[in-house]
Design a protein around this motif. Sequence first.
Motif, PDB file in Angstrom:
ATOM      1  N   GLU A 410       1.231  -7.917  -0.602  1.00  0.00           N
ATOM      2  CA  GLU A 410       2.204  -7.210  -1.448  1.00  0.00           C
ATOM      3  C   GLU A 410       3.549  -7.913  -1.428  1.00  0.00           C
ATOM      4  O   GLU A 410       4.185  -8.105  -2.474  1.00  0.00           O
ATOM      5  CB  GLU A 410       2.369  -5.769  -0.947  1.00  0.00           C
ATOM      6  N   TYR A 415       4.754  -6.817  -4.969  1.00  0.00           N
ATOM      7  CA  TYR A 415       4.147  -5.517  -5.284  1.00  0.00           C
ATOM      8  C   TYR A 415       4.712  -4.462  -4.325  1.00  0.00           C
ATOM      9  O   TYR A 415       4.068  -4.018  -3.388  1.00  0.00           O
ATOM     10  CB  TYR A 415       2.626  -5.610  -5.171  1.00  0.00           C
ATOM     11  N   ASP A 470      -4.551  -0.611  -7.209  1.00  0.00           N
ATOM     12  CA  ASP A 470      -3.855  -1.887  -7.043  1.00  0.00           C
ATOM     13  C   ASP A 470      -4.428  -2.948  -7.972  1.00  0.00           C
ATOM     14  O   ASP A 470      -3.697  -3.810  -8.480  1.00  0.00           O
ATOM     15  CB  ASP A 470      -3.976  -2.379  -5.596  1.00  0.00           C
TER      16      ASP A 470
END
Length: 547
Positions: A410, A415, A470
Motif C-alpha cells: 500500500e 493506496y 482492493d
Amino acid sequence: MKIALAQINYHIGNFEHNSQKIEHAIHWAIQQKAEIIVFAELALTGYSPLDLLEYKGFIKQSEEYLQAIAEKCVGITAIVGAPAVNHSNRGKRLYNSAWILSEGKVQQVVHKSLLPNYDVFDEYRHFEPASEVNISEINGHRLAITICEDIWDTEDVPLYSRSPLEQLMKQSPEIIINIAASPFNYLQTFRREKILRENALKYKLPIVYVNQTGAQTELIFDGNSMACDDGGNIRERLANFNEEVKVIETGENWYGNPASPVPAPPSDEAITSLIHDALICGITDYFKKSGFSQAILGLSGGLDSAVVMVLAAESLGPENIRAVMLPSSFSSEHSIADARQLALNLGSRYDIIPINETFKSFENTLAETFAGTIFGVTEENIQARIRGVILMAMSNKFGHILLNTSNKSEAAVGYGTLYGDMSGGLSVLGDVYKTQVYDLARFINRKVEIIPLNTIIKPPSAELRPNQKDSDSLPEYDLLDNILYQYIELRQGEQAIINQGFDPVMVKRVIKMVNANEWKRHQTAPVLRVSPKAFGMGRRMPLVGKY
C-alpha cells in the motif's frame, strides 16, 4: 585465548545506561577468567547517534565514560566501540573507533577504515576513515581489530579502493576481531555468514564477530554474534534479538580446518519467522526507549490491523493494547465481528465508535461546496481522516502511541490516505509486503487460531464504498508484490522488469504509482526495517522528480 563476546542492547545517547551494561559485562567476564571482552561498534553511544555526533558535549561525555570504564578493566582487556576525536587539522572531526582498555587505562585506539555510505548508512557524514592500520598486541596475541564494514570488501568489484585486512595481513595477526553494528534484514544473517566464511578462508584465520542487538527506531539489530575457525565453520553463535554474553576459547584446533559448506539462503518459512521476531523487537524497543508502554490502533477486521494487533500484544502485553473499531455504513458485519473476536482472543480492551454521524456532518458542511459532484475518492478519504482524528484524539488523551497498520504494498503505490489511515507514531508493517502479511498471519496461527480465519481468507477491502475490494484499484497482490520487489529491492528498471515476462502496461502503471507517491511516504511514521531495501532513511528519492 579466552574471549568474551558481549552482545548488548544499547540506547542511543544514554551513556549511563550503556556504560552500566558494559561494566556489568566486564565484571562477569573477569569472573569467568576471560582475557578479552569484545563489545559492538559504537557501543557506548549506541548506533547511530547521527547528528548528536556534532555536539562537542556529546563527545566529551563519551570520553569521560570511556575513562570510567577503563578503570574497571583490571585483569582483562576490553574492546569498546566509541567515537574518537581526530586531532589532526585535516578531515572530519571524528573517527569511528575501537578503544582498547586494560590496566585501568586506554592502551590503544583503532579507527575504522571503510565508511559505508549506502542504504541506511551515512558514516562519512561524520567520520574520517583511518589513514593507516596496525595490529594490536594483547597478552602476547597479535589481533587484527576491525570495525564492521572493514571486512565487507570481498565483492568481485569492491566498493573501496583499499582493503584494511590486506594491509593487516602483512603484520601476521593470529585472529581477526570485528566489532559491528550490522542492522537486521531477513537476508543479513546469511550474508554475514558468507562474508565471515570468505574472509576466514582467504586469510586462513579465525574470526570473532560481535554485533549489537535491540532496535533504534527504524533500525533493528538482531545480534547473531559469532565466532568461526579458519575454515569458516561457525564454532559459536549468540542469540537472535536477545542480549547475551558468552566466553569462547580459541586454540590450535581453530586452525587447519576444512572449508565449511557455503551458507544457504533462508527458506520462506525461516524468513517469515525472522520478520516476526524482528518486528517484536522493533515494537518493544521503540516503546521502551521512548518511555511509553501502551499502544492504540484502529482494528478494522482486516488482515493488516489484525497482524499488527497480535504483534503489539506479543511485544507489550495484551493488557497494554487498546483496539478501536470505527465502523461506517460501508463496514460489513463480519468485519466488526472478526475485529471483536480478535480482541477477545487476545484479552485486549476494545471500543466501538461508529463514524456514520460524523461523516454525515462533514457531508452537510460540504454540501454547498460539493454541489453537483458525485461520491468519490474525496468522500472515501474523509472517512479515513475521521478515523485518523478519532484515533489521534484517543492517543493524545490517554498517552498511547498510535500504531500505523499500512503494509509496504500500500505504501509503495500510495493506496492510503494521508492524515487518515497513514497516521501513527510507528509503522509496523511498512516494510512488509501484503503477501508477507498473509505469511505472518499463518505463522501467528500455526498452533492455535488467534486471528479469525475469515480475516485471512476474505478478499481485502478498505470498505470505504459499497462492495469495494482492493483489487478494484490494484493488481492482485501476488503480481503487484513481485513487480514491487523487482523495482524497490532489486532496483530493476522498467524495461528490465518487462523483459522478465511481466505485462508492459502493468509494469509501467505500478512504477508510475510508486514514483508518484514519494511525497506521501515522506510524511509517514518511521518504518521498522526488515527487508534489504525499506522506505525511509535507506531509500532516498526526489519528491518532484520525473523519471
